[in-house]
Motif scaffolding. Sequence first.
Motif, PDB file in Angstrom:
ATOM      1  N   HIS A 158      -4.581   3.825 -14.178  1.00 50.67           N
ATOM      2  CA  HIS A 158      -5.509   4.747 -14.829  1.00 50.67           C
ATOM      3  C   HIS A 158      -4.708   5.885 -15.437  1.00 50.67           C
ATOM      4  N   ARG A 159      -4.916   6.096 -16.720  1.00 55.09           N
ATOM      5  CA  ARG A 159      -4.276   7.193 -17.435  1.00 55.09           C
ATOM      6  C   ARG A 159      -5.354   8.149 -17.907  1.00 55.09           C
ATOM      7  N   SER A 160      -4.954   9.345 -18.295  1.00 59.63           N
ATOM      8  CA  SER A 160      -5.937  10.352 -18.692  1.00 59.63           C
ATOM      9  C   SER A 160      -6.656   9.975 -19.982  1.00 59.63           C
ATOM     10  N   ALA A 161      -5.976   9.310 -20.920  1.00 57.16           N
ATOM     11  CA  ALA A 161      -6.614   8.951 -22.191  1.00 57.16           C
ATOM     12  C   ALA A 161      -5.705   8.009 -22.962  1.00 57.16           C
ATOM     13  N   GLY A 162      -6.203   7.587 -24.109  1.00 58.13           N
ATOM     14  CA  GLY A 162      -5.404   6.760 -24.995  1.00 58.13           C
ATOM     15  C   GLY A 162      -5.740   5.298 -24.878  1.00 58.13           C
ATOM     16  N   PRO A 163      -5.117   4.487 -25.731  1.00 54.62           N
ATOM     17  CA  PRO A 163      -5.430   3.062 -25.771  1.00 54.62           C
ATOM     18  C   PRO A 163      -5.027   2.314 -24.503  1.00 54.62           C
TER      19      PRO A 163
ATOM     20  N   LEU B  87       0.834  -1.202   0.000  1.00 58.06           N
ATOM     21  CA  LEU B  87       0.000   0.000   0.000  1.00 58.06           C
ATOM     22  C   LEU B  87       0.869   1.254   0.000  1.00 58.06           C
ATOM     23  N   ARG B  88       1.939   1.223   0.782  1.00 57.66           N
ATOM     24  CA  ARG B  88       2.842   2.379   0.860  1.00 57.66           C
ATOM     25  C   ARG B  88       3.482   2.677  -0.493  1.00 57.66           C
ATOM     26  N   MET B  89       3.873   1.620  -1.228  1.00 64.28           N
ATOM     27  CA  MET B  89       4.470   1.817  -2.541  1.00 64.28           C
ATOM     28  C   MET B  89       3.476   2.503  -3.487  1.00 64.28           C
ATOM     29  N   HIS B  90       2.241   2.020  -3.515  1.00 67.38           N
ATOM     30  CA  HIS B  90       1.243   2.604  -4.410  1.00 67.38           C
ATOM     31  C   HIS B  90       0.813   3.997  -3.950  1.00 67.38           C
ATOM     32  N   GLU B  91       0.745   4.221  -2.657  1.00 70.66           N
ATOM     33  CA  GLU B  91       0.433   5.562  -2.158  1.00 70.66           C
ATOM     34  C   GLU B  91       1.525   6.555  -2.549  1.00 70.66           C
ATOM     35  N   ALA B  92       2.787   6.132  -2.466  1.00 72.39           N
ATOM     36  CA  ALA B  92       3.898   7.007  -2.860  1.00 72.39           C
ATOM     37  C   ALA B  92       3.797   7.342  -4.347  1.00 72.39           C
ATOM     38  N   PHE B  93       3.500   6.334  -5.167  1.00 72.72           N
ATOM     39  CA  PHE B  93       3.345   6.569  -6.598  1.00 72.72           C
ATOM     40  C   PHE B  93       2.222   7.582  -6.849  1.00 72.72           C
ATOM     41  N   ASN B  94       1.069   7.348  -6.253  1.00 67.18           N
ATOM     42  CA  ASN B  94      -0.094   8.215  -6.486  1.00 67.18           C
ATOM     43  C   ASN B  94       0.112   9.626  -5.937  1.00 67.18           C
ATOM     44  N   ALA B  95       0.961   9.774  -4.932  1.00 64.98           N
ATOM     45  CA  ALA B  95       1.263  11.088  -4.359  1.00 64.98           C
ATOM     46  C   ALA B  95       2.427  11.765  -5.087  1.00 64.98           C
ATOM     47  N   ARG B  96       2.984  11.085  -6.089  1.00 63.59           N
ATOM     48  CA  ARG B  96       4.141  11.609  -6.837  1.00 63.59           C
ATOM     49  C   ARG B  96       5.342  11.803  -5.916  1.00 63.59           C
ATOM     50  N   ASP B  97       5.449  10.950  -4.892  1.00 63.73           N
ATOM     51  CA  ASP B  97       6.509  11.049  -3.893  1.00 63.73           C
ATOM     52  C   ASP B  97       7.672  10.135  -4.287  1.00 63.73           C
ATOM     53  N   VAL B  98       8.424  10.557  -5.274  1.00 66.00           N
ATOM     54  CA  VAL B  98       9.540   9.767  -5.791  1.00 66.00           C
ATOM     55  C   VAL B  98      10.585   9.517  -4.696  1.00 66.00           C
TER      56      VAL B  98
ATOM     57  N   ALA C 151       5.688  12.650 -15.982  1.00 59.46           N
ATOM     58  CA  ALA C 151       5.891  13.668 -17.018  1.00 59.46           C
ATOM     59  C   ALA C 151       5.022  13.377 -18.237  1.00 59.46           C
ATOM     60  N   ALA C 152       4.887  12.101 -18.594  1.00 61.33           N
ATOM     61  CA  ALA C 152       4.101  11.717 -19.765  1.00 61.33           C
ATOM     62  C   ALA C 152       2.602  11.881 -19.540  1.00 61.33           C
ATOM     63  N   ASP C 153       2.159  11.657 -18.301  1.00 62.41           N
ATOM     64  CA  ASP C 153       0.726  11.752 -17.992  1.00 62.41           C
ATOM     65  C   ASP C 153       0.561  12.190 -16.538  1.00 62.41           C
ATOM     66  N   PRO C 154       0.390  13.478 -16.297  1.00 68.32           N
ATOM     67  CA  PRO C 154       0.254  13.977 -14.928  1.00 68.32           C
ATOM     68  C   PRO C 154      -0.944  13.397 -14.164  1.00 68.32           C
ATOM     69  N   ALA C 155      -1.906  12.829 -14.868  1.00 72.19           N
ATOM     70  CA  ALA C 155      -3.097  12.273 -14.209  1.00 72.19           C
ATOM     71  C   ALA C 155      -2.960  10.787 -13.883  1.00 72.19           C
ATOM     72  N   ILE C 156      -1.846  10.164 -14.223  1.00 73.32           N
ATOM     73  CA  ILE C 156      -1.681   8.728 -14.004  1.00 73.32           C
ATOM     74  C   ILE C 156      -1.806   8.389 -12.514  1.00 73.32           C
ATOM     75  N   ARG C 157      -2.470   7.257 -12.248  1.00 78.85           N
ATOM     76  CA  ARG C 157      -2.604   6.773 -10.877  1.00 78.85           C
ATOM     77  C   ARG C 157      -2.869   5.276 -10.911  1.00 78.85           C
ATOM     78  N   THR C 158      -2.627   4.630  -9.794  1.00 76.20           N
ATOM     79  CA  THR C 158      -2.894   3.199  -9.695  1.00 76.20           C
ATOM     80  C   THR C 158      -3.952   2.946  -8.625  1.00 76.20           C
ATOM     81  N   VAL C 159      -4.704   1.868  -8.825  1.00 76.98           N
ATOM     82  CA  VAL C 159      -5.675   1.410  -7.842  1.00 76.98           C
ATOM     83  C   VAL C 159      -5.373  -0.064  -7.579  1.00 76.98           C
ATOM     84  N   LEU C 160      -5.069  -0.378  -6.335  1.00 75.91           N
ATOM     85  CA  LEU C 160      -4.822  -1.771  -5.978  1.00 75.91           C
ATOM     86  C   LEU C 160      -6.141  -2.534  -5.969  1.00 75.91           C
ATOM     87  N   GLU C 161      -6.150  -3.637  -6.668  1.00 76.16           N
ATOM     88  CA  GLU C 161      -7.351  -4.473  -6.736  1.00 76.16           C
ATOM     89  C   GLU C 161      -7.213  -5.688  -5.816  1.00 76.16           C
TER      90      GLU C 161
END
Length: 114
Positions: A80-85, A11-22, A54-64
């Motif tokens: 989840h990305r903002s758009a595209g295939p 959870l911490r890894m995905h929270e860091a990603f979603n918070a942009r906390d590199v 940088a490629a998609d500022p809206a990118i985020r992950t949801v743990l299933e």
Amino acid sequence: MVNSDARALALRMHEAFNARDVAAADGIFAPGFHSHPLRGGVDAVKAAWTAMFAADPAIRTVLEDVLVDGDRVALRSTVHRSAGPAAGTTMLEVFRVAEGRIAELWGAAAMVDR
């Protein structure tokens, strides 16, 4: 490591990603960490995260799903990305935990037909 600790690390890894906390990667991944998909260590993860943001500022992950067995954790998440295939991509990751950090990671991603 107790299962709840390994689950919290996932959870911490995905929270860091979603918070942009590199910078949080330094405390999540072990000093000798190796990512098999990235063929590198924590610096490779930080570079990949930075490029994705940088490629998609809206990118985020949801743990299933988070499954823990001893020192191994298996994750299924949706990217989840903002758009595209590749707007909905399922990612599967398995990592090995050592001394409270992610020591080794394997992963694969697949497009989801929604």
